[in-house]
Design a protein around this motif. Structure first.
Motif, PDB file in Angstrom:
ATOM      1  N   ARG A   2     -11.795   5.234   1.272  1.00 45.15           N
ATOM      2  CA  ARG A   2     -12.196   3.862   1.089  1.00 45.15           C
ATOM      3  C   ARG A   2     -13.734   4.056   1.589  1.00 45.15           C
ATOM      4  NH1 ARG A   2      -9.468  -0.752   3.803  1.00 45.15           N
ATOM      5  NH2 ARG A   2      -7.765  -0.342   2.363  1.00 45.15           N
ATOM      6  N   TYR A  85     -16.075  -0.182  -2.095  1.00 40.98           N
ATOM      7  CA  TYR A  85     -16.059  -1.583  -1.918  1.00 40.98           C
ATOM      8  C   TYR A  85     -17.552  -1.884  -1.840  1.00 40.98           C
ATOM      9  CZ  TYR A  85     -11.275  -2.487  -1.441  1.00 40.98           C
ATOM     10  OH  TYR A  85      -9.894  -2.782  -1.825  1.00 40.98           O
ATOM     11  N   VAL A  87     -19.861  -4.297   0.055  1.00 40.50           N
ATOM     12  CA  VAL A  87     -19.701  -5.371   1.442  1.00 40.50           C
ATOM     13  C   VAL A  87     -21.038  -5.920   1.653  1.00 40.50           C
ATOM     14  CG1 VAL A  87     -18.855  -5.643   3.631  1.00 40.50           C
ATOM     15  CG2 VAL A  87     -17.765  -4.120   2.159  1.00 40.50           C
ATOM     16  N   TRP A 113     -13.948  -7.646  -9.156  1.00 40.63           N
ATOM     17  CA  TRP A 113     -14.009  -8.543  -8.044  1.00 40.63           C
ATOM     18  C   TRP A 113     -13.176  -8.312  -6.979  1.00 40.63           C
ATOM     19  CZ3 TRP A 113      -9.597 -11.207  -6.605  1.00 40.63           C
ATOM     20  CH2 TRP A 113      -8.241 -11.059  -7.145  1.00 40.63           C
ATOM     21  N   LYS A 114     -12.016  -7.563  -7.025  1.00 35.81           N
ATOM     22  CA  LYS A 114     -11.083  -7.259  -5.896  1.00 35.81           C
ATOM     23  C   LYS A 114     -11.955  -6.497  -4.797  1.00 35.81           C
ATOM     24  CE  LYS A 114      -6.979  -7.372  -8.327  1.00 35.81           C
ATOM     25  NZ  LYS A 114      -5.642  -6.800  -9.128  1.00 35.81           N
ATOM     26  N   ASN A 115     -13.101  -5.747  -5.156  1.00 37.40           N
ATOM     27  CA  ASN A 115     -13.722  -4.718  -4.405  1.00 37.40           C
ATOM     28  C   ASN A 115     -14.890  -5.238  -3.834  1.00 37.40           C
ATOM     29  OD1 ASN A 115     -11.623  -3.392  -5.762  1.00 37.40           O
ATOM     30  ND2 ASN A 115     -12.483  -1.469  -4.838  1.00 37.40           N
ATOM     31  N   ILE A 116     -15.046  -6.453  -4.036  1.00 33.22           N
ATOM     32  CA  ILE A 116     -16.504  -7.257  -3.568  1.00 33.22           C
ATOM     33  C   ILE A 116     -16.128  -8.013  -2.190  1.00 33.22           C
ATOM     34  CG2 ILE A 116     -18.264  -9.075  -3.908  1.00 33.22           C
ATOM     35  CD1 ILE A 116     -18.013  -8.262  -7.087  1.00 33.22           C
ATOM     36  N   VAL A 117     -17.045  -7.783  -1.112  1.00 31.61           N
ATOM     37  CA  VAL A 117     -16.721  -8.802   0.147  1.00 31.61           C
ATOM     38  C   VAL A 117     -18.119  -9.142   0.395  1.00 31.61           C
ATOM     39  CG1 VAL A 117     -16.247  -8.409   2.508  1.00 31.61           C
ATOM     40  CG2 VAL A 117     -15.036  -7.027   1.099  1.00 31.61           C
ATOM     41  N   PHE A 118     -18.279 -10.392   0.379  1.00 36.86           N
ATOM     42  CA  PHE A 118     -19.468 -11.207   0.860  1.00 36.86           C
ATOM     43  C   PHE A 118     -19.076 -11.892   2.383  1.00 36.86           C
ATOM     44  CE2 PHE A 118     -20.634 -12.171  -3.875  1.00 36.86           C
ATOM     45  CZ  PHE A 118     -21.124 -11.206  -3.887  1.00 36.86           C
ATOM     46  N   ILE A 124     -14.594  -5.048   8.603  1.00 38.41           N
ATOM     47  CA  ILE A 124     -13.816  -4.419   7.345  1.00 38.41           C
ATOM     48  C   ILE A 124     -13.279  -2.927   7.998  1.00 38.41           C
ATOM     49  CG2 ILE A 124     -15.076  -5.298   5.573  1.00 38.41           C
ATOM     50  CD1 ILE A 124     -16.648  -2.795   5.614  1.00 38.41           C
TER      51      ILE A 124
ATOM     52  N   PHE B 118     -15.741 -13.754   2.301  1.00 35.94           N
ATOM     53  CA  PHE B 118     -15.240 -14.180   0.705  1.00 35.94           C
ATOM     54  C   PHE B 118     -15.192 -12.668  -0.095  1.00 35.94           C
ATOM     55  CE2 PHE B 118     -17.728 -18.328   0.638  1.00 35.94           C
ATOM     56  CZ  PHE B 118     -16.775 -18.872   1.395  1.00 35.94           C
ATOM     57  N   GLY B 120     -12.235 -10.011  -2.354  1.00 34.02           N
ATOM     58  CA  GLY B 120     -11.071  -9.759  -3.287  1.00 34.02           C
ATOM     59  C   GLY B 120      -9.787  -9.350  -2.230  1.00 34.02           C
ATOM     60  N   ASN B 121      -9.654  -8.032  -2.297  1.00 35.25           N
ATOM     61  CA  ASN B 121      -8.566  -7.422  -1.543  1.00 35.25           C
ATOM     62  C   ASN B 121      -9.219  -7.710   0.189  1.00 35.25           C
ATOM     63  OD1 ASN B 121      -7.163  -6.580  -3.602  1.00 35.25           O
ATOM     64  ND2 ASN B 121      -8.427  -4.502  -3.687  1.00 35.25           N
ATOM     65  N   ILE B 123      -9.571  -6.250   3.149  1.00 31.16           N
ATOM     66  CA  ILE B 123      -9.709  -5.035   3.692  1.00 31.16           C
ATOM     67  C   ILE B 123     -10.451  -5.454   5.208  1.00 31.16           C
ATOM     68  CG2 ILE B 123      -9.774  -3.615   1.646  1.00 31.16           C
ATOM     69  CD1 ILE B 123     -13.212  -3.547   2.329  1.00 31.16           C
TER      70      ILE B 123
END
Lengths: 179, 179
Positions: A2, A85, A87, A113-118, A124, B118, B120-121, B123
């Motif tokens: 990852r 991802y 991030v 969208w599953k692999n975006i982190v705001f 993480i 915010f 998706g997954n 993590i």
């Protein structure tokens, strides 16, 4: 494996956007030699130094940032073999959320969208983090790749990558342990 | 101790918002007995079943959701002793991003932007995750508290909490190991 990737100054270039906003509003020369260890706003004349904060809060600021060279191709390549991802510390600036979302949809439509982190703090779990801000490395357990930006040029404590070609080389050479 | 808390059906109540949107548009009775194990949309007449997806994508849908009872007081109390993060799967719905941000600013102004995620997954790295969706527990290493919602009533594999009072009791009784 990852791999988590920061946005600003890694995928996107906010500094040139700041310069163009300053140029739009002020008829002053900007000393943007960007000396090692300095943030871009250290090079702005003092009486308009605070304006960067207004600019960054504007709706649209993050929507049309230029790409960092080679980022799209490199991320696509990493994604062939790894779980990638994005991030980004986006929650500091309310209006950046949708701008960053749309920017990613435009330039990185292959990122789900599953692999975006705001987020704010990057709490993480990943094997690799590619970031230009060492504060994001402090609590990170995996391999840290410091993406070169003028403000971090004096930092010597981390494995450094100057561009996306180097990221690909380093990740192919030395894969980190699987989670 | 770091405690991560989901939003929908844990802090905020989207189901009653779905019902009010359906009532606004259709003159049909909604069977919302919410049988154990079913999602709310299983109770919507088939010919308008798909509409929930339009509603959830509307700008503003997440902005005025009712609070889950006791959530504000409980989160405030948890924050006195712990490092509390709000972790919401918001990137599935573009327009939810700013709505969720504003909703949190209104109801949970004591949560810093640094403590919002915010994604998706999920993590994330935390000691506790309070969530109503077991898919978010699969890769989570810490203590999992399944917050009761009709759709998860048949799940028996996880430690369950029916309300915020129970969350407080369980966290005070059995602190998880520090990260």
């Amino acid at each position: 494996m990852r791999i988590a990737i920061d946005m600003d100054e890694v995928l996107a270039d906010p500094i040139s956007k700041f310069v163009s906003r300053y140029n739009q509003d002020y008829n002053v020369p900007l000393d943007l030699t960007m000396e090692p260890g300095y943030e871009f706003f250290h090079h702005i004349p003092e009486h308009i130094n605070h304006k960067w904060y207004d600019y960054i809060n504007e709706a649209g600021f993050f929507r049309d940032l230029p790409l960092i060279e080679g980022s799209v191709e490199a991320v696509k390549k990493l994604q062939e073999e790894h779980d990638v991802y994005i991030v980004s510390a986006a929650t500091e600036f309310r209006n950046s959320l949708v701008d960053k979302y749309d920017w990613l949809s435009e330039h990185f439509p292959f990122i789900s969208w599953k692999n975006i982190v705001f987020c704010g703090n990057k709490i993480i779990k990943a094997d690799v983090l590619i970031d230009d801000r060492i504060k994001n490395f402090v609590d990170f357990d995996g391999r840290k790749l410091l993406f070169t930006s003028p403000h971090n040029l004096l930092v010597t404590d981390y494995e450094r990558v100057d561009n996306w070609q180097q990221v690909l080389e380093k990740i192919q050479q030395q894969p980190a342990a699987k989670l």
